[in-house]
Design an enzyme around this catalytic site. Structure first.
Site, PDB file in Angstrom:
ATOM      1  N   LYS A 112       5.603  12.641  -6.334  1.00  0.00           N
ATOM      2  CA  LYS A 112       5.410  13.178  -5.236  1.00  0.00           C
ATOM      3  C   LYS A 112       5.404  14.749  -5.318  1.00  0.00           C
ATOM      4  O   LYS A 112       4.852  15.329  -4.362  1.00  0.00           O
ATOM      5  CB  LYS A 112       6.405  12.496  -4.421  1.00  0.00           C
ATOM      6  CG  LYS A 112       6.289  10.929  -4.067  1.00  0.00           C
ATOM      7  CD  LYS A 112       6.949  10.501  -2.711  1.00  0.00           C
ATOM      8  CE  LYS A 112       6.525   9.276  -2.422  1.00  0.00           C
ATOM      9  NZ  LYS A 112       7.240   8.535  -1.378  1.00  0.00           N
ATOM     10  N   LYS A 195      -1.019   3.188  -7.343  1.00  0.00           N
ATOM     11  CA  LYS A 195      -0.596   2.114  -6.391  1.00  0.00           C
ATOM     12  C   LYS A 195      -1.484   2.564  -4.923  1.00  0.00           C
ATOM     13  O   LYS A 195      -1.273   3.845  -4.661  1.00  0.00           O
ATOM     14  CB  LYS A 195       0.800   2.026  -6.401  1.00  0.00           C
ATOM     15  CG  LYS A 195       1.611   3.097  -5.486  1.00  0.00           C
ATOM     16  CD  LYS A 195       2.991   2.584  -5.259  1.00  0.00           C
ATOM     17  CE  LYS A 195       3.719   3.620  -4.297  1.00  0.00           C
ATOM     18  NZ  LYS A 195       3.581   3.069  -2.895  1.00  0.00           N
ATOM     19  N   LYS A 198       1.285   4.754   1.504  1.00  0.00           N
ATOM     20  CA  LYS A 198       1.003   5.271   2.600  1.00  0.00           C
ATOM     21  C   LYS A 198       0.731   6.751   2.769  1.00  0.00           C
ATOM     22  O   LYS A 198      -0.126   7.140   3.567  1.00  0.00           O
ATOM     23  CB  LYS A 198       2.294   4.866   3.540  1.00  0.00           C
ATOM     24  CG  LYS A 198       2.438   3.612   3.981  1.00  0.00           C
ATOM     25  CD  LYS A 198       3.641   3.780   5.028  1.00  0.00           C
ATOM     26  CE  LYS A 198       4.824   2.851   4.795  1.00  0.00           C
ATOM     27  NZ  LYS A 198       5.880   3.464   4.090  1.00  0.00           N
TER      28      LYS A 198
HETATM   29  P1  ATP Z   1       5.184   6.303   0.645  1.00  0.00           P
HETATM   30  O1  ATP Z   1       4.072   6.781   0.269  1.00  0.00           O
HETATM   31  O2  ATP Z   1       5.439   7.117   2.228  1.00  0.00           O
HETATM   32  O3  ATP Z   1       6.302   6.323  -0.176  1.00  0.00           O
HETATM   33  P2  ATP Z   1       4.891   3.648   0.556  1.00  0.00           P
HETATM   34  O4  ATP Z   1       3.442   3.008   0.589  1.00  0.00           O
HETATM   35  O5  ATP Z   1       5.246   3.993  -0.941  1.00  0.00           O
HETATM   36  O6  ATP Z   1       4.934   5.087   1.500  1.00  0.00           O
HETATM   37  P3  ATP Z   1       7.509   2.867   1.280  1.00  0.00           P
HETATM   38  O7  ATP Z   1       8.096   2.803   2.651  1.00  0.00           O
HETATM   39  O8  ATP Z   1       7.999   4.019   0.497  1.00  0.00           O
HETATM   40  O9  ATP Z   1       5.730   2.563   1.036  1.00  0.00           O
HETATM   41  O10 ATP Z   1       7.951   1.194   0.379  1.00  0.00           O
HETATM   42  C1  ATP Z   1       8.147   0.166   1.105  1.00  0.00           C
HETATM   43  C2  ATP Z   1       8.161  -1.029   0.021  1.00  0.00           C
HETATM   44  O11 ATP Z   1       6.925  -1.352  -0.111  1.00  0.00           O
HETATM   45  C3  ATP Z   1       8.875  -0.819  -0.981  1.00  0.00           C
HETATM   46  O12 ATP Z   1       9.492  -1.893  -1.479  1.00  0.00           O
HETATM   47  C4  ATP Z   1       7.912  -0.526  -2.094  1.00  0.00           C
HETATM   48  O13 ATP Z   1       8.211  -0.854  -3.495  1.00  0.00           O
HETATM   49  C5  ATP Z   1       6.694  -1.543  -1.473  1.00  0.00           C
HETATM   50  N1  ATP Z   1       5.363  -0.799  -1.911  1.00  0.00           N
HETATM   51  C6  ATP Z   1       4.836   0.318  -1.694  1.00  0.00           C
HETATM   52  N2  ATP Z   1       3.510   0.436  -2.111  1.00  0.00           N
HETATM   53  C7  ATP Z   1       3.344  -0.582  -2.937  1.00  0.00           C
HETATM   54  C8  ATP Z   1       2.232  -1.270  -3.499  1.00  0.00           C
HETATM   55  N3  ATP Z   1       1.020  -0.510  -3.743  1.00  0.00           N
HETATM   56  N4  ATP Z   1       2.320  -2.373  -4.003  1.00  0.00           N
HETATM   57  C9  ATP Z   1       3.541  -3.230  -4.028  1.00  0.00           C
HETATM   58  N5  ATP Z   1       4.740  -2.792  -3.475  1.00  0.00           N
HETATM   59  C10 ATP Z   1       4.484  -1.590  -2.688  1.00  0.00           C
HETATM   60 MG    MG Z   2       7.056   4.833  -1.445  1.00  0.00          MG
END
Ligand code: ATP
Ligand code: MG
Length: 332
Positions: A112, A195, A198
């Site tokens: 990040k 992956k 968000k």
């Molecule tokens: P950010 O990019 O802001 O970190 P994010 O998409 O990673 O957002 P988080 O809120 O950090 O979302 O994570 C919430 C949950 O979703 C966590 O348990 C994380 O492991 C899971 N998660 C996030 N992205 C994935 C993905 N691509 N596949 C499976 N699980 C995911």
């Molecule tokens: Mg995340």
């Protein structure tokens, strides 16, 4: 009942398929067998630059999505992290147990922070895995349902809990990560080796639960696949198709092998078209429920207030024990 805890960041106006399949689906399922604590981690969301108005809106939208996906506030404690001040308080104690080198090894931080100029990267982003450890340890959670990207942070949490217990006497529960292998990492549709995220995915690479299903159908149609035609699960050589198969399999609750058989001799186009339909069937009622919850923000806030009250009871008890163990003089 064993206790389960997890959190999700309000860093976007919608959760995506990775969040749902990697984590939230397990949150819903574990409510039956566990004493569940689920939270919107707004304190984590300010580790990167953010807009206060958007954060407030997204926190409510996040809570509404959790309810719409099946988190039942009668059975589970649903709350917002910043409503429970004990998170910040335990965080400090945990920071003082964490080695600087240990924190420096977190790969999420490396990923990040690499995307931003050095002076924009905050100390909060660097130490957020420690706050996450505090989040978990406060509730003495046994199990933490998360995606694969959180495995390293869970290891850190376990190390910190064990270190605390060794140094100050048994106080904290050492938690286990609950990672469902099949859907632990959902990939970006445009870049099927990274992956879905968000904050990091391009709009075309991410399937948001609250997107118009027609928009999502288009994204699925444009998903990157290889030049072959065979619909087979082969993550090394056919990352894009394999990602679509995993998503399809999870949403339709059908084994991948079943889908491979069904699409034998047909092209990627059919697979994408049918997946878009399955997705539409899933998100349409979810979106309707989200709208209902958002139509009554006062009721939503009440649900969150009740959750915070329950959460604080548990959190305060753990914090008192921790403060006592580390030698803080109790206030009279
Ligand atoms: P950010 O990019 O802001 O970190 P994010 O998409 O990673 O957002 P988080 O809120 O950090 O979302 O994570 C919430 C949950 O979703 C966590 O348990 C994380 O492991 C899971 N998660 C996030 N992205 C994935 C993905 N691509 N596949 C499976 N699980 C995911
Ligand atoms: Mg995340």
């Amino acid at each position: 009942k064993p206790r389960v805890l997890s959190g999700i960041q309000p860093t976007a106006d919608s959760f995506h398929l990775g969040n749902y399949l990697g984590a939230l689906r397990q949150w819903v399922a574990l409510q039956d067998s566990h004493d569940a604590f689920y939270m919107v981690v707004d304190m984590h969301a300010i580790t990167v630059e953010h807009d206060p108005k958007a954060l407030r809106r997204r926190t409510r939208v996040s809570a509404a999505q959790l309810l719409a996906l099946g988190i039942d506030p009668e059975r589970s404690t649903l709350f917002v992290q910043s409503h429970v001040p004990e998170h910040a308080q335990l965080n400090w104690v945990m920071e003082c147990l964490t080695g600087f080198g240990e924190a420096s090894r977190m790969t999420q931080f490396k990923d990040k922070s690499a995307k931003q100029a050095v002076d924009r990267v905050t100390v909060g982003l660097f130490t957020y895995p420690v706050l996450q450890a505090a989040d978990i340890l406060l509730y003495r959670a046994h199990s933490v349902p998360v995606g694969e990207d959180q495995r390293q942070h869970l290891e850190l949490t376990r190390d910190l809990a064990q270190r605390f217990n060794t140094r100050f006497g048994r106080t904290l529960v050492v938690p286990e990560a609950h990672i469902v292998k099949h859907t632990a990492k959902v990939y970006d549709l445009q870049d099927p080796t990274s992956k879905m995220s968000k904050s990091a995915s391009s709009p075309a690479g991410i399937v948001d639960l609250l997107d118009d299903p027609k928009v999502s159908a288009k994204k699925i149609r444009s998903a990157v696949t290889d030049t072959g035609r065979e619909v087979v699960y082969d993550p090394e050589n056919k990352a894009g198709v394999s990602n679509l198969l995993v998503i399809y399999s999870a949403l339709a609750d059908r084994p991948v092998a079943d889908l491979e058989r069904e699409y034998e001799g047909r092209g990627y186009g059919d697979l994408k078209k049918d997946l878009a339909e399955v997705l539409t069937g899933f998100v349409t009622p979810v979106q309707a429920r989200v709208r209902e919850y958002l139509n009554d923000p006062a009721e939503l806030d009440k649900v969150l207030a009740r959750g915070a009250e329950r959460a604080r009871e548990v959190a305060a008890r753990t914090l008192r024990a921790v403060y006592d163990r580390v030698g803080f003089l109790p206030p009279m």
